[in-house]
Structure formats: structure tokens, C-alpha cells
Scaffold this active site. Structure first.
Site, mmCIF file in Angstrom:
data_model
loop_
_atom_site.group_PDB
_atom_site.id
_atom_site.type_symbol
_atom_site.label_atom_id
_atom_site.label_comp_id
_atom_site.label_asym_id
_atom_site.label_seq_id
_atom_site.Cartn_x
_atom_site.Cartn_y
_atom_site.Cartn_z
ATOM 1 N N GLU A 198 0.833 -1.204 0.000
ATOM 2 C CA GLU A 198 0.000 0.000 0.000
ATOM 3 C C GLU A 198 0.868 1.254 0.000
ATOM 4 O O GLU A 198 0.567 2.233 -0.692
ATOM 5 C CB GLU A 198 -0.928 -0.001 1.223
ATOM 6 C CG GLU A 198 -2.002 1.073 1.150
ATOM 7 C CD GLU A 198 -3.030 0.937 2.265
ATOM 8 O OE1 GLU A 198 -3.937 1.785 2.313
ATOM 9 O OE2 GLU A 198 -2.927 -0.010 3.075
ATOM 10 N N GLU B 42 20.546 10.569 29.113
ATOM 11 C CA GLU B 42 20.266 9.744 27.941
ATOM 12 C C GLU B 42 21.535 8.987 27.574
ATOM 13 O O GLU B 42 22.640 9.384 27.961
ATOM 14 C CB GLU B 42 19.793 10.588 26.763
ATOM 15 C CG GLU B 42 20.797 11.606 26.266
ATOM 16 C CD GLU B 42 20.206 12.483 25.166
ATOM 17 O OE1 GLU B 42 19.556 11.936 24.267
ATOM 18 O OE2 GLU B 42 20.406 13.709 25.215
ATOM 19 N N LYS C 266 24.806 7.758 25.662
ATOM 20 C CA LYS C 266 25.784 8.416 24.787
ATOM 21 C C LYS C 266 25.980 7.519 23.573
ATOM 22 O O LYS C 266 26.690 6.526 23.621
ATOM 23 C CB LYS C 266 27.109 8.638 25.509
ATOM 24 C CG LYS C 266 28.110 9.457 24.699
ATOM 25 C CD LYS C 266 29.393 9.699 25.487
ATOM 26 C CE LYS C 266 30.348 10.553 24.696
ATOM 27 N NZ LYS C 266 30.740 9.926 23.413
ATOM 28 N N ASP D 77 27.158 6.050 20.041
ATOM 29 C CA ASP D 77 28.461 5.997 19.382
ATOM 30 C C ASP D 77 28.240 6.128 17.873
ATOM 31 O O ASP D 77 28.148 5.149 17.147
ATOM 32 C CB ASP D 77 29.161 4.678 19.711
ATOM 33 C CG ASP D 77 30.631 4.698 19.312
ATOM 34 O OD1 ASP D 77 31.152 5.788 19.042
ATOM 35 O OD2 ASP D 77 31.250 3.623 19.279
ATOM 36 N N TYR E 118 19.146 10.301 15.711
ATOM 37 C CA TYR E 118 18.549 10.543 17.024
ATOM 38 C C TYR E 118 18.860 11.984 17.430
ATOM 39 O O TYR E 118 20.030 12.361 17.529
ATOM 40 C CB TYR E 118 19.143 9.601 18.080
ATOM 41 C CG TYR E 118 18.579 8.208 18.082
ATOM 42 C CD1 TYR E 118 17.520 7.863 18.917
ATOM 43 C CD2 TYR E 118 19.111 7.228 17.262
ATOM 44 C CE1 TYR E 118 17.012 6.576 18.940
ATOM 45 C CE2 TYR E 118 18.606 5.928 17.264
ATOM 46 C CZ TYR E 118 17.559 5.616 18.107
ATOM 47 O OH TYR E 118 17.055 4.337 18.122
ATOM 48 N N LYS F 144 31.274 7.810 31.214
ATOM 49 C CA LYS F 144 31.636 6.693 30.344
ATOM 50 C C LYS F 144 31.597 5.369 31.107
ATOM 51 O O LYS F 144 31.946 5.298 32.284
ATOM 52 C CB LYS F 144 33.041 6.913 29.760
ATOM 53 C CG LYS F 144 33.203 8.196 28.957
ATOM 54 C CD LYS F 144 32.464 8.137 27.641
ATOM 55 C CE LYS F 144 33.137 7.262 26.632
ATOM 56 N NZ LYS F 144 34.348 7.855 26.050
ATOM 57 N N CYS G 120 63.511 -17.474 13.994
ATOM 58 C CA CYS G 120 62.504 -16.572 13.427
ATOM 59 C C CYS G 120 61.451 -17.364 12.659
ATOM 60 O O CYS G 120 61.800 -18.175 11.789
ATOM 61 C CB CYS G 120 63.173 -15.560 12.504
ATOM 62 S SG CYS G 120 62.010 -14.501 11.621
ATOM 63 N N CYS H 276 62.093 -16.310 8.676
ATOM 64 C CA CYS H 276 63.300 -16.631 7.893
ATOM 65 C C CYS H 276 64.148 -17.744 8.493
ATOM 66 O O CYS H 276 65.101 -18.214 7.859
ATOM 67 C CB CYS H 276 64.153 -15.378 7.713
ATOM 68 S SG CYS H 276 64.893 -14.782 9.250
ATOM 69 N N CYS I 258 64.663 -10.803 15.677
ATOM 70 C CA CYS I 258 65.393 -11.404 14.561
ATOM 71 C C CYS I 258 66.242 -10.297 13.959
ATOM 72 O O CYS I 258 65.712 -9.251 13.586
ATOM 73 C CB CYS I 258 64.414 -11.961 13.519
ATOM 74 S SG CYS I 258 65.184 -12.337 11.927
ATOM 75 N N CYS J 176 65.060 -10.630 6.325
ATOM 76 C CA CYS J 176 63.916 -11.450 6.736
ATOM 77 C C CYS J 176 62.657 -10.990 5.991
ATOM 78 O O CYS J 176 62.293 -9.812 6.060
ATOM 79 C CB CYS J 176 63.712 -11.312 8.247
ATOM 80 S SG CYS J 176 62.197 -12.059 8.860
#
Length: 669
Positions: A37, A116, A118, A120, A228, A318, A412, A415, A430, A435
Site C-alpha cells: 500500500e 540519555e 551516549k 556511538d 537521534y 563513560k 625466526c 626466515c 630477529c 627477513c
């Protein structure tokens, strides 16, 4: 062709009807009609607009699909600055904020706050003139943002026009809020991106920011962005005496406001709401990282005023970093560009603070021993500062005996060369300069933005170039040709040419960038600028003695010896020769006499998000004779603060260091 009155009336009814159902669907989540509709109304609207294009205005529902791509975003100056918020992380710190509010208002009565979540996302401002949405812009540096109006118009939870009553009462209304993407929509978006062969977004915030800053608004229109509202800029509008009333007004005008927004009285109610919100956080369909607390009364806000770039009447409380449990599936060892061997925990993927984490650095051998971490362990993961994943604890009581201990490798992993742990250092290394893993990292580092800035040369391409033996050290990228590049995976003509063009452009970088690019152990961006400012010539740095190097501010004995060792290495000498032969310019830096420059003798620290990369402002300051330090101290003259300035701003204010923005820096220069 004149438009019949009957068509005008039908068109007006359709616009009103479609906007009404848009609001129900995108703002209130309670549609009243079927999709079929709704489509019937919308198709009729498009048919009328096709026959009578003179009816189309920017407020038409049909204009939400996007406009022609822009060459770039224009700058929009906010009439009232968009302030950032200072933060607290403990009940004691919030109590201190509440005390300062009481002192500022000279009252002992409990203060009325509006609280409210916070969100992100990306902060934006919407400007309505005579009830019509005329400008949508990003926050930017708080004073100036990017004009993203065509993209803003595509967000269906944003009204394109206000009611006639609001339009008559408020000739100009500036609404502020956050653009986000809900978690479920984010996951669907990423699945679609991967299906189309595109790289997925890292998290919902990045997806929202990237979508809103598309130059092609038709792309933005396909993204599930939601707005928002969290406030208005003008606190002197008739009939809107406080934050809560203003939010209810915005809700009545069709704006989405957060369902957890409410009015509370006193510090205890704020604490209670904070605890409830933190508990509810995992169940929300959007990312939040805390709770915003605002003094409700606008007159009280005005009386409290602001400090630097933040209001005294609001705070962001926070959450502590989110933690999650997961399992260590393996521990591998990666090799960095300086040869440091780093243990990395491969984790069973787990979401932490909205991001899927599958790896965590274990830093070094000492960290492994301290944690007593083993393959198969159940561990607690925490994102430090909601950014970097860390293993904070091992749940030893979950062990069943199948867990396997690990030790640092003696050779390593790239190598096969012998690995050493130098005396006095925590890291294993190393020392083989050839390498492959180190060469890949060095090439990637060499091409990075703070170094030679070779656009298009990322980690995957660096790996291919080294593995195909096209590049043995960073200087070899200047000897690449189209013929060498085209056989590489996903390398077409255009991409090859773009890379070659970027390589050519990189030949003219500034001296500090070249020093960074060389990858001298211990010499980062700050040390490179100190060296360039002091010696001003590359050959002077290369031939400097130990005593000359340690006389440079910020260069200690270890870094000085590292610089000498680097330039004494025959392989590095050959690399520099090849760079010069390829046409890389090693320019002088600045001038010898900076005593009469406007910022001579002044020390700056830079923090927060600015309109340009920090490197841009470092250059401005240093070319004007100033010095840029990494941390705030009593010797700091100015703190250049951008959006989301954190601990450095707090320390500067405690020490009485002058805090300036970009505009003030320009005036000083």
C-alpha cells in the site's frame, strides 16, 4: 503547462500521507499499512512528479533517493559552536561534577538533570529555516563542519519540514543529534558488502561516518542510517525553557529521540539510571559508550557557561571498558619491521564493545609468563579505552588439562634465523635485515601516510611484492614498472597506473617524512621532526656524531646509537643510494634562522580530532618557529585541542596551560 488544482491537491495529500507513514515506520517503529500500500502511494507520487515536474521541491519524499555526486564537501560554519563533552568514569568523579554544578548555581537543592545514552555515532546539525530543512552538516571541529545536506536528506528518520505551527514560531531552528546504524542493520550491511566483493566496515560507527560522508548521496541513500536528536543550539527560544521540554517538542515534530532519555533529580537518581543503563547495554540494538548528563534548565546552563570547548553544565559518564570471555585457539608469533617477535593470541571470535575481536597482542615473553596463558585457556578480553583488545585474565579454574603452554621461538618464524633477547630489553628479535616478514613490514611502513604516503600500497600488496621478489627493500618500489605489476593478483591496468603515479608523487615528500620512512629503530614522527628541525639537511643527520645527536631535544643515547648504526649499515647505505638514483628528493627543512618567527620559543601539544591530520598542524607550528611535544607539562605554552580531547585537555586545564582551537592557532601564526 499549468498544473490543475485537482492534481495539486492530490499531490499535497500524497506528500502528507507518505511523510506520515515514513514517520511511523522510521521513527516510531509501528507501521500502519503494508509495504504494497505504501508503494502504491509512492508510485503515484512519482507519476505526478514525472508529468508535472514543477511540483517537485527539495522536501518531496522522492528526493530522499540522493542527488548527483558532489566534487567535494563545502565547509559549513555553525552559528553556535558544537561543544564536546568532558568525561567522568567513576561515581566519585561524577560527584565532583555535581558539586561544581551546585557551586556554580549557588544552591544546595538537588539539581534537575536530563539523562540519555551516549550514542556511538557521528554528531550532526540540522538547520531549519521557516520550517524547511536547508542545511545538514557534520560537527567537524565544533566551529566548522562539512555541508552534507544531500546525504542528510536521504535519512528517512529526519523530517524534511516542520509543522506549520513550528515554522511560524521559530524562523530558524538548529537541531543537533547523532547519526548511527543499528547493530542488526550493520550486520546485514556488512553481509551485503562482502557478497558484492567489498571490504566490510569495522564497526557501526565507522559505517555511519563513512556512509554520511559519501560524495555520492545515492550511495548514502542505500545505507541504513538513523538520526537521534539530542538537543537544540538556541536556549532562548520561546516556549522551550529547558532540555526536557525541548526534547518533547522535537519528538512532537517527528524527530526520533532515545527511549532512555528522561528527567531525574539529584545525584542518587543519576547513579541509579547509570547502573541500569550499563546493565541494559548488551541488549540494545545500537552501540553506546556511556551516559550523557545535562543540567535541565536552560537559564542554569547559561549561568554555568563553558570551559574551553566543553560545557560546565553537561558531562559524559563513560562505561568501564566492556569485557567478554573467549577461548585461546592458538598463540602465534609475528615479526615486525624492526625484527621484534610479538606473541599474538588467536581467539575464538567474540564481540567486545561492538567489535568482533579475534586477535590480541600478548606483547612479549614476560606478559605470557605473568598471565600464565596457554593454548586452550578461557580468558577475559577487554578493549582498553574501547579500542585495543587485551587479555586481562586467564580463568584457570576452567582448565581441564588439555591446555598447552608456549615458549618464545628460538628461530625466526619467517626466515629461520636465530632469535635473541638483547640484555635489558623485554622483546625478542630477529636481526636478519633480509627477513621477508621484516621487509614486508618495512615496505608497508615506508608507504604509510606519515612516511612517503604512497596511496594504494597497503599490506596485501606489500606482501605480494616481497613474495614475488619484486621488492627486496623499500627503494625497489621506485623501480617498479607496469609490466612487473600486471601479473599480480587483482592488479589491472588502472590500478597499476594509479600506483605508479602515487610512487612518482611520493618522490617530493618533506625531510621529516623521509626520515620516518627509513624506519630507523626508535625514530618516529616526533623524533624525525626534531632531527629535521635541528640539522635541516639529510646528509648532516647521516654524518652526525653521537654527541651531536644527543644534543637534539628528545634524542637520547639509545636512539642516537640506533641512528648511527642505521647509517653505518651497508644495506641501508645502498638503499639510500638507490632512492637518490630513482629521483627521490631529500630536501632541506626550514631555514637556519627562526628567531624572529611568530611561534619561536613556544611549545605546543596537539590533542583531539581536528579538521586536518595532526601532521598538518605540526608543520604549521614548526615552520612558524614553534615546537610540538607529545605530552602536556608545566613547560607547555599552548594546547591545540580538537574534538574529543581527553586527558591532555584535563591536564592542561589543571596546569593553567592556554587551550586554543584551530582559528586561534591561525591568529598566532
Amino acid at each position: 503547462m499549468p498544473i490543475p488544482e485537482k492534481i495539486k491537491e492530490e499531490y499535497s495529500r500524497l506528500v502528507e500521507k507518505i511523510e506520515y507513514h515514513n514517520r511511523l515506520y522510521y521513527v516510531h517503529d509501528r507501521p500502519e499499512i503494508s509495504d504494497a500500500e505504501y508503494d502504491r502511494f509512492y508510485d503515484r507520487l512519482l507519476q505526478i512528479e514525472k508529468e508535472y515536474p514543477g511540483l517537485i521541491t527539495p522536501e518531496s519524499p522522492s528526493q530522499r533517493v540522493g542527488a548527483a555526486p558532489l566534487p567535494s564537501f563545502e565547509t559549513h560554519t555553525h552559528r553556535v559552536r558544537m561543544l564536546s563533552l568532558q568525561k567522568v568514569t567513576t561515581p566519585e568523579e561524577f560527584a565532583d561534577f555535581d558539586r561544581r554544578v551546585h557551586e556554580g548555581l549557588e544552591t544546595a537543592e538537588p539539581v534537575e538533570y536530563v539523562i540519555e545514552p551516549k550514542l556511538d555515532g557521528l554528531a550532526v546539525e540540522l538547520v531549519y529555516e521557516k520550517g524547511i530543512l536547508t542545511v545538514g552538516s557534520t560537527r567537524g571541529d565544533g566551529t566548522r563542519g562539512e555541508n552534507v545536506t544531500p546525504n542528510i536528506r536521504t535519512i528517512r528518520s529526519i523530517p524534511l519540514r516542520l509543522s506549520e505551527e513550528a515554522a511560524a514560531k521559530y524562523k530558524r531552528l538548529e537541531v543537533r543529534g547523532e547519526v548511527i546504524i543499528h547493530k542488526g542493520a550493520f550486520e546485514r550491511l556488512n553481509r551485503a558488502m562482502e557478497k558484492n566483493g567489498s571490504a566490510p566496515f569495522a564497526n557501526p560507527r565507522n559505517a555511519a561516518a563513512g556512509s554520511l560522508r559519501q560524495l555520492d548521496s545515492k550511495i548514502t541513500a542505500t545505507r541504513p542510517l538513523v538520526f537521534y536528536a539530542y538537543g537544540i543550539s538556541d536556549i532562548n527560544l520561546p516556549g522551550l525553557p529547558d532540555q526536557f521540554t525541548a526534547m518533547q517538542f522535537l519528538k512532537s515534530e517527528g524527530f526520533r529521540i532515545n527511549e532512555y532519555m528522561e528527567k531525574v533529580v539529584g545525584i542518587e537518581q543519576v547513579r541509579e539510571k547509570f547502573e541500569r543503563l550499563e546493565t541494559a547495554r548488551p541488549e540494545l540494538d545500537y552501540e553506546i559508550d556511556g551516559m550523557v548528563v545535562k543540567v535541565n534548565d536552560f537559564k542554569s546552563q547559561d549561568r554555568l557557561g563553558e570551559i574551553s570547548r566543553a560545557p560546565r553544565w553537561a558531562i559524559a559518564w563513560k562505561f568501564s571498558a566492556e569485557e567478554a570471555e573467549t577461548i585461546v585457539e592458538d598463540i602465534i608469533f609475528s615479526v615486525g619491521r624492526t625484527g621484534i617477535i610479538t606473541p599474538v593470541a588467536k581467539l575464538k571470535p567474540v564481540r567486545v564493545s561492538g567489535v568482533t575481536v579475534s586477535n590480541a597482542s600478548l606483547h612479549n615473553e614476560d606478559e605470557i609468563k605473568t598471565l600464565d596463558i596457554r593454548i586452550g585457556d578461557t580468558v577475559i578480553i577487554k578493549r582498553a579505552g574501547d579500542v585495543i583488545p587485551d587479555v586481562v585474565a586467564v580463568i584457570t579454574e576452567r582448565r581441564d588439562g588439555s591446555e598447552r603452554a608456549v615458549t618464545m621461538p628460538t628461530t625466526c618464524p619467517s626466515c629461520g634465523s636465530e632469535v635473541h633477547r638483547p640484555e635489558g630489553e623485554a622483546a625478542h628479535r630477529c636481526f636478519n635485515a633480509a627477513c621477508p616478514a621484516q621487509v614486508i613490514e618495512r615496505v608497508f611502513h615506508f608507504a604509510s601516510k606519515d612516511a612517503m604516503d604512497v596511496e594504494g600500497l597497503g599490506g596485501k600488496l606489500a606482501t605480494q611484492l616481497v613474495e614475488k621478489k619484486l621488492v627486496h627493500d623499500p627503494s625497489d618500489i621506485y623501480y617498479l614498472t607496469r609490466e612487473k605489476l600486471l601479473p599480480l593478483e587483482l592488479m589491472a591496468d588502472k590500478r597499476a597506473q594509479n600506483l605508479l603515479d602515487a610512487v612518482e608523487v611520493s618522490k617530493s615528500r618533506e625531510l621529516p617524512n623521509i626520515i620516518v620512512a627509513l624506519g630507523i629503530f626508535g625514530v618516529g614522527e616526533t623524533a624525525a621532526r626534531q632531527l629535521a628541525s635541528h640539522f635541516r639537511d639529510f646528509d648532516a643527520i647521516r654524518s652526525a656524531s653521537f654527541e651531536e645527536l644527543v644534543s637534539v631535544e628528545g634524542i637520547g643515547p639509545i636512539i642516537a646509537q640506533s641512528i648511527i648504526d642505521f647509517f653505518a649499515n651497508p644495506g641501508n647505505q645502498e638503499m639510500i643510494r638507490k632512492l637518490k638514483a630513482a629521483g627521490v628528493v631529500f630536501p632541506s627543512y626550514g631555514t637556519a634562522d627562526s628567531g624572529d618567527k611568530p611561534l619561536s620559543g613556544k611549545t605546543f601539544v596537539i590533542t583531539g580530532t581536528l579538521s586536518q591530520p595532526r601532521d598538518h598542524f605540526k608543520k604549521l607550528i614548526e615552520m612558524a618557529g614553534g615546537k610540538v611535544a607529545g605530552s602536556v607539562s608545566a613547560k607547555t605554552d599552548y594546547l591545540l585541542a580538537g574534538e574529543k580531547a581527553g586527558s591532555k585537555l584535563e591536564k592542561a586545564e589543571k596546569l593553567g596551560v592556554k587551550v586554543i582551537d584551530e582559528e586561534a592557532l591561525g591568529q598566532l601564526i
